[in-house]
Design an enzyme around this catalytic site. Structure first.
Site, mmCIF file in Angstrom:
data_model
loop_
_atom_site.group_PDB
_atom_site.id
_atom_site.type_symbol
_atom_site.label_atom_id
_atom_site.label_comp_id
_atom_site.label_asym_id
_atom_site.label_seq_id
_atom_site.Cartn_x
_atom_site.Cartn_y
_atom_site.Cartn_z
ATOM 1 N N HIS A 1 54.667 -62.880 -39.091
ATOM 2 C CA HIS A 1 54.838 -63.187 -37.662
ATOM 3 C C HIS A 1 56.190 -63.867 -37.417
ATOM 4 O O HIS A 1 56.845 -63.589 -36.419
ATOM 5 C CB HIS A 1 53.683 -64.054 -37.162
ATOM 6 C CG HIS A 1 52.361 -63.344 -37.174
ATOM 7 N ND1 HIS A 1 52.203 -62.078 -36.653
ATOM 8 C CD2 HIS A 1 51.134 -63.713 -37.635
ATOM 9 C CE1 HIS A 1 50.936 -61.704 -36.791
ATOM 10 N NE2 HIS A 1 50.275 -62.675 -37.397
ATOM 11 N N ASP B 1 53.546 -54.850 -33.845
ATOM 12 C CA ASP B 1 52.529 -54.420 -34.804
ATOM 13 C C ASP B 1 53.141 -54.432 -36.199
ATOM 14 O O ASP B 1 54.356 -54.301 -36.345
ATOM 15 C CB ASP B 1 52.049 -53.004 -34.432
ATOM 16 C CG ASP B 1 50.783 -52.622 -35.172
ATOM 17 O OD1 ASP B 1 50.080 -53.538 -35.639
ATOM 18 O OD2 ASP B 1 50.503 -51.424 -35.290
ATOM 19 N N ARG C 1 41.080 -63.050 -33.706
ATOM 20 C CA ARG C 1 41.643 -63.328 -35.038
ATOM 21 C C ARG C 1 41.252 -64.738 -35.494
ATOM 22 O O ARG C 1 40.898 -65.580 -34.680
ATOM 23 C CB ARG C 1 43.157 -63.202 -34.987
ATOM 24 C CG ARG C 1 43.557 -61.775 -34.745
ATOM 25 C CD ARG C 1 45.002 -61.559 -35.018
ATOM 26 N NE ARG C 1 45.275 -60.137 -34.856
ATOM 27 C CZ ARG C 1 46.333 -59.529 -35.329
ATOM 28 N NH1 ARG C 1 47.241 -60.205 -35.997
ATOM 29 N NH2 ARG C 1 46.511 -58.245 -35.146
ATOM 30 N N GLY D 1 51.606 -58.338 -40.217
ATOM 31 C CA GLY D 1 50.736 -58.701 -41.334
ATOM 32 C C GLY D 1 50.959 -57.787 -42.532
ATOM 33 O O GLY D 1 51.079 -58.254 -43.676
ATOM 34 N N TRP E 1 42.497 -62.528 -29.563
ATOM 35 C CA TRP E 1 41.769 -63.806 -29.572
ATOM 36 C C TRP E 1 40.697 -63.812 -30.662
ATOM 37 O O TRP E 1 40.228 -64.873 -31.064
ATOM 38 C CB TRP E 1 41.112 -64.074 -28.209
ATOM 39 C CG TRP E 1 42.074 -64.452 -27.138
ATOM 40 C CD1 TRP E 1 42.365 -63.736 -26.020
ATOM 41 C CD2 TRP E 1 42.877 -65.635 -27.059
ATOM 42 N NE1 TRP E 1 43.303 -64.397 -25.256
ATOM 43 C CE2 TRP E 1 43.630 -65.566 -25.871
ATOM 44 C CE3 TRP E 1 43.052 -66.758 -27.883
ATOM 45 C CZ2 TRP E 1 44.537 -66.562 -25.479
ATOM 46 C CZ3 TRP E 1 43.958 -67.743 -27.494
ATOM 47 C CH2 TRP E 1 44.679 -67.640 -26.310
ATOM 48 N N SER F 1 47.389 -59.449 -27.583
ATOM 49 C CA SER F 1 46.425 -58.739 -26.726
ATOM 50 C C SER F 1 45.162 -59.573 -26.511
ATOM 51 O O SER F 1 44.921 -60.546 -27.246
ATOM 52 C CB SER F 1 46.047 -57.407 -27.372
ATOM 53 O OG SER F 1 45.272 -57.651 -28.526
ATOM 54 N N TRP G 1 53.612 -56.041 -43.237
ATOM 55 C CA TRP G 1 54.945 -56.299 -43.812
ATOM 56 C C TRP G 1 54.850 -57.498 -44.758
ATOM 57 O O TRP G 1 55.380 -57.462 -45.874
ATOM 58 C CB TRP G 1 55.950 -56.577 -42.683
ATOM 59 C CG TRP G 1 57.311 -56.910 -43.204
ATOM 60 C CD1 TRP G 1 58.303 -56.031 -43.519
ATOM 61 C CD2 TRP G 1 57.817 -58.223 -43.504
ATOM 62 N NE1 TRP G 1 59.402 -56.706 -44.003
ATOM 63 C CE2 TRP G 1 59.134 -58.056 -43.995
ATOM 64 C CE3 TRP G 1 57.306 -59.516 -43.407
ATOM 65 C CZ2 TRP G 1 59.935 -59.132 -44.388
ATOM 66 C CZ3 TRP G 1 58.097 -60.576 -43.788
ATOM 67 C CH2 TRP G 1 59.394 -60.390 -44.273
ATOM 68 N N LEU H 1 68.856 -59.161 -18.118
ATOM 69 C CA LEU H 1 67.658 -58.556 -18.714
ATOM 70 C C LEU H 1 66.421 -59.310 -18.250
ATOM 71 O O LEU H 1 66.396 -60.543 -18.269
ATOM 72 C CB LEU H 1 67.743 -58.640 -20.247
ATOM 73 C CG LEU H 1 66.485 -58.237 -21.019
ATOM 74 C CD1 LEU H 1 66.271 -56.728 -20.965
ATOM 75 C CD2 LEU H 1 66.566 -58.686 -22.485
ATOM 76 N N GLU I 1 42.328 -58.712 -27.348
ATOM 77 C CA GLU I 1 41.550 -58.574 -28.588
ATOM 78 C C GLU I 1 42.036 -59.547 -29.672
ATOM 79 O O GLU I 1 41.294 -59.951 -30.548
ATOM 80 C CB GLU I 1 41.641 -57.146 -29.144
ATOM 81 C CG GLU I 1 40.914 -56.100 -28.329
ATOM 82 C CD GLU I 1 41.631 -55.758 -27.032
ATOM 83 O OE1 GLU I 1 42.867 -55.871 -26.978
ATOM 84 O OE2 GLU I 1 40.934 -55.404 -26.048
#
Ligand code: FPP
Length: 179
Positions: free
Chosen positions: A35, A18, A69, A21, A67, A63, A23, A129, A65
């Site tokens: 990004h 998060d 954008r 944008g 999509w 997420s 930043w 990891l 959501e």
């Protein structure tokens, strides 16, 4: 900063990406530069998790959501994802990083689905990891897809719904690093 103390050892770190944008906006840059910086930060965090002996890192990167954008931003994000997979391939192999992906991958383009499947396969032996990328991911969406699979399995006669317990239930979910 060490994350291990006598009482506490961090095993699974989860991060919701998060602020990329904001930043960029603060720095007078286009959102995509935020990004790009976000990906650089992810690379540093993966490195740090390996050094600190953390076994699981879940990154909520894109997420369901997201999509919604603008098309150009979604395309730029998918481009960054592809770039990440190819630029980090050798590093993941060298550092024993195993990549797993969760989310509704059917919404991703075919080249991205293939690149992700390939990266999962190539890194599958990584012992240090497990990097879990949540892409096209939504909590409700995942529960709904698990419910659909459970219903199908019951209809097919493979699952006795009266015997559905916690352990069986979670087998219908995407990979979370838990048994
Ligand atoms: C959050 O910032 C970031 C995202 C929604 C997308 C992050 C995904 C990538 C950079 C793609 C590649 C991912 C990996 C892990 C290689 P925001 O845009 O919501 O920022 P804002 O809240 O300031 O607008």
């Amino acid at each position: 900063m060490a994350v291990t103390t006598k009482e506490f050892s961090l095993n699974h770190l989860a991060i919701i990406m998060d602020g990329n944008g904001r930043w960029a906006q603060k720095s007078g840059l286009p959102r995509v530069a935020g990004h790009q910086q976000g990906v650089e930060t992810v690379i540093q965090i993966v490195d740090e998790c390996v050094s600190q002996g953390i076994h699981f890192l879940s990154l909520f990167a894109f997420s369901s959501e997201n999509w919604g954008r603008p098309r150009e931003e979604v395309d730029a994000l998918m481009g960054l994802l592809l770039q990440f997979l190819s630029s980090q391939r050798q590093r993941m192999l060298d550092d024993g990083v195993r990549l797993r992906v969760i989310g509704d991958l059917t919404r991703l383009s075919e080249p991205i689905q293939k690149a992700l499947a390939n990266a999962e396969k190539e890194t599958s032996q990584g012992q240090n990891l497990t990097l879990i990328l949540a892409l096209s991911y939504g909590g409700r969406d995942e529960i709904m897809r698990a419910a659909q699979k459970i219903a199908q399995s019951a209809l097919d006669g493979d699952l006795d719904i009266n015997k559905l317990d916690n352990k069986t239930f979670f087998k219908f979910f995407g990979y979370w690093g838990y048994p």
